[in-house]
Design an enzyme around this catalytic site. Sequence first.
Site, PDB file in Angstrom:
ATOM      1  N   SER A 171       0.876  -1.143   0.035  1.00 11.67           N
ATOM      2  CA  SER A 171      -0.378   0.484   0.026  1.00 11.67           C
ATOM      3  C   SER A 171       0.551   1.626  -0.260  1.00 11.67           C
ATOM      4  O   SER A 171       0.189   2.338  -0.168  1.00 11.67           O
ATOM      5  CB  SER A 171      -1.242   0.042   1.248  1.00 11.67           C
ATOM      6  OG  SER A 171      -2.042  -0.468   1.093  1.00 11.67           O
TER       7      SER A 171
ATOM      8  N   LYS B  63       3.077   6.524   5.023  1.00 12.89           N
ATOM      9  CA  LYS B  63       1.978   6.281   4.224  1.00 12.89           C
ATOM     10  C   LYS B  63       2.296   4.497   4.551  1.00 12.89           C
ATOM     11  O   LYS B  63       3.462   3.892   4.305  1.00 12.89           O
ATOM     12  CB  LYS B  63       0.914   5.790   2.611  1.00 12.89           C
ATOM     13  CG  LYS B  63       0.485   4.825   2.222  1.00 12.89           C
ATOM     14  CD  LYS B  63      -0.523   4.881   2.675  1.00 12.89           C
ATOM     15  CE  LYS B  63      -1.617   3.512   2.472  1.00 12.89           C
ATOM     16  NZ  LYS B  63      -1.127   2.809   3.686  1.00 12.89           N
ATOM     17  N   THR B  64       1.575   3.717   5.526  1.00 16.59           N
ATOM     18  CA  THR B  64       1.910   2.188   5.872  1.00 16.59           C
ATOM     19  C   THR B  64       1.942   1.654   4.406  1.00 16.59           C
ATOM     20  O   THR B  64       0.771   1.285   3.461  1.00 16.59           O
ATOM     21  CB  THR B  64       1.292   1.655   6.760  1.00 16.59           C
ATOM     22  OG1 THR B  64      -0.076   1.727   6.307  1.00 16.59           O
ATOM     23  CG2 THR B  64       1.725   2.881   7.840  1.00 16.59           C
ATOM     24  N   GLY B  65       2.549   0.312   4.187  1.00 15.73           N
ATOM     25  CA  GLY B  65       1.876  -1.178   3.635  1.00 15.73           C
ATOM     26  C   GLY B  65       2.168  -2.490   4.195  1.00 15.73           C
ATOM     27  O   GLY B  65       3.373  -2.392   5.788  1.00 15.73           O
TER      28      GLY B  65
END
Length: 278
Positions: free
Chosen positions: A83, A221-223
């Site tokens: 993501s 932003k994380t993923g």
Amino acid sequence: MTTLRLSPRAVDRRGFLSLCAAVTAGLGLPAAARARPVRERDDLRRLFEEQGVAGTFVLHELAGDRTTTVNGERAARRYIPASTFKIANSIIALETGVVQDENEVIPYGGRPQPFKAWERDMSMREAIAASSVPIYQEIARRVGLERYRDWLARLDYGNRQTGAVLETFWLDGPLQITALEQARFVAALAQQRLPVSARSQRIVRDILRLEASHSRGLYGKTGWCSSTTPQHGWWTGWVERGEDRFVFALNMDMALADAPKRIAIGKRLLAELGVPQA
């Protein structure tokens, strides 16, 4: 932009330092700054070890032209972006015109999703906060593989590979990126130096804002990639304090239960490395 080609396997120390030099050059720094050595802080691996995970962290301080790594060999190894690709995907959506702005409502498709929060139509602003996969898969269908290949090359994003499966190339591969490359890409966005319109960069910067005060902003932003063994997670972004920018990228092994550790470890590393917390 500098083009990087890297095997997904770990590189040796010499190769790692060479890659760091190439990434620093890609940040658009003057020649004298590019020659500055990378500072390694492997003593800080303990912050990952205390949480029972293996990981890496890259910090680039734009004002001081200084890059610091924790577990540098892993920082130079490519992983599926999951993501975190929503950052680039949002820019591509705006630049191609398949989404007009951050507030346009995009349909999710009506099918059951692994998380109930994803089972609704939403704007890109909402979708990036919820990390909604179906919304960005709808964006992918609008963009198409041919345009993605063009834009991954323009943005010099990771290995630039889409493969043949439009809806999952950033979730299952073959698209991959290193933590060093993530930091370089995000640094360009933080400075509004990507080869795209100022409008697109402004919008994406805005929807990435996580925290804000009169003196400091946190963007990121994380993923989470569940299609590999071991699974791995990301947190990438930057801290703004006045004119200063502190760009970071964290990658670590994780299962879904470990998800909160990404930001927790990342914030501890930022603090240990002297990045303003307030």
